[in-house]
Write a protein that holds these residues in place. Structure first.
Motif, PDB file in Angstrom:
ATOM      1  N   LEU A 117     -21.184 -48.121  15.269  1.00  0.00           N
ATOM      2  CA  LEU A 117     -22.412 -48.312  14.493  1.00  0.00           C
ATOM      3  C   LEU A 117     -22.666 -47.134  13.564  1.00  0.00           C
ATOM      4  N   GLN A 118     -22.396 -45.914  14.050  1.00  0.00           N
ATOM      5  CA  GLN A 118     -22.599 -44.736  13.201  1.00  0.00           C
ATOM      6  C   GLN A 118     -21.672 -44.785  11.992  1.00  0.00           C
TER       7      GLN A 118
ATOM      8  N   THR B 204     -22.775 -47.396   9.469  1.00  0.00           N
ATOM      9  CA  THR B 204     -23.973 -46.947   8.761  1.00  0.00           C
ATOM     10  C   THR B 204     -23.654 -45.820   7.789  1.00  0.00           C
TER      11      THR B 204
ATOM     12  N   ALA C  54     -28.154 -45.137   2.311  1.00  0.00           N
ATOM     13  CA  ALA C  54     -27.783 -46.226   3.223  1.00  0.00           C
ATOM     14  C   ALA C  54     -28.178 -45.974   4.662  1.00  0.00           C
ATOM     15  N   SER C  55     -28.251 -44.733   5.068  1.00  0.00           N
ATOM     16  CA  SER C  55     -28.567 -44.456   6.467  1.00  0.00           C
ATOM     17  C   SER C  55     -30.053 -44.512   6.756  1.00  0.00           C
TER      18      SER C  55
ATOM     19  N   VAL D  79     -26.502 -39.790  10.059  1.00  0.00           N
ATOM     20  CA  VAL D  79     -25.435 -40.391  10.857  1.00  0.00           C
ATOM     21  C   VAL D  79     -24.152 -39.564  10.830  1.00  0.00           C
TER      22      VAL D  79
END
Length: 257
Positions: free
Chosen positions: A197-198, A201, A213-214, A219
């Motif tokens: 997921l990190q 992201t 985006a984060s 992230v």
């Protein structure tokens, strides 16, 4: 999904884990006023949070970032800035932020400490946090936005746990609308999923299309801390401790891996 416990008992009381959690709680309550005093909260984040552009000298002095409705955080050259990669590890931006970090630390930190010893664990924790800070700076060296949170250092603990105990069961609290269940799953599944997921992201931050985006979450600090934990754990691990822990776990849970 929230990890709430694991089937991985400790041999010794994880005093350093408790101490670090205590320091984080102390800072949140007494310095940041538990988020109830907006002025104190803003001052702590602005003055002691890490601002990449201050450390690299690439953010213009005096540039202001809105931090509350009536207050901007100004880029400066205060001597304390050099210490912010450390001080920022003990600050948080809200109740959800600190509870989430402390929950992961509570579940995984005691086992990693128990596998290397207390002093080594402290050095490991701080080093992973510094690597995480470096990764965040490398991705956006001109950023004037303050960053706070223990998640970079805690990500290093997650990486270490993945290497040491990938098959240990972690109990997840799963909430689906009105359905609440506790589901045991292998640690590697939880941690690989989290790391994936990190990456998903953070990857858009490597392009110029969506630098936001984060959504304000550092992230790449998570990614850098996690990788540091994976790489460094074998340098910090006490193999005698790990073998004793594994033997003890198998006696308590003979049917578990």
């Amino acid at each position: 999904m929230f990890p709430i416990s694991d089937d991985n008992p400790t041999l010794r009381t994880p005093l350093m884990t408790y101490l670090l959690l205590g320091v984080i709680a102390f800072v949140w309550i007494f310095l940041q006023k538990a988020g109830l005093d907006v002025t104190a909260m803003a001052a702590s984040v602005c003055n002691l949070g890490m601002i990449p552009g201050e450390l690299t000298g690439r953010a213009p002095l005096g540039f202001g970032v809105p931090i509350t409705q009536h207050r901007d955080c100004l880029v400066d050259n205060d001597p304390i800035n050099i210490f912010t990669p450390i001080t920022s590890m003990f600050l948080h931006g809200g109740w959800g932020h600190i509870i989430g970090n402390c929950l992961f630390f509570w579940v995984f930190g005691n086992n990693v400490e128990d596998s290397m010893g207390r002093f080594r664990f402290l050095i490991f924790y701080l080093l992973c946090g510094l690597v995480a800070a470096g990764a965040h700076i490398a991705i956006d060296p001109t950023s004037p936005v303050p960053t706070v949170g223990a998640s970079g250092a805690i990500s290093g603990i997650l990486g270490a746990y993945l290497v040491l105990y990938p098959r240990v069961r972690v109990n997840l609290l799963v909430i689906l609308i009105f359905i609440i269940r506790i589901i045991p799953v292998p640690a590697w599944l939880v941690l690989v999923y989290w790391f994936g997921l990190q990456l998903l992201t953070g990857l858009p931050q490597l392009t110029s299309i969506r630098p936001d985006a984060s959504g304000g979450v550092a992230v790449w600090a998570h990614i850098g801390g996690f990788v540091a934990g994976v790489v460094l754990i074998k340098l910090f691990e006490n193999k005698d401790f790990t073998l004793k822990r594994t033997s003890w776990r198998h006696r308590l849970h003979p049917n578990h891996p």
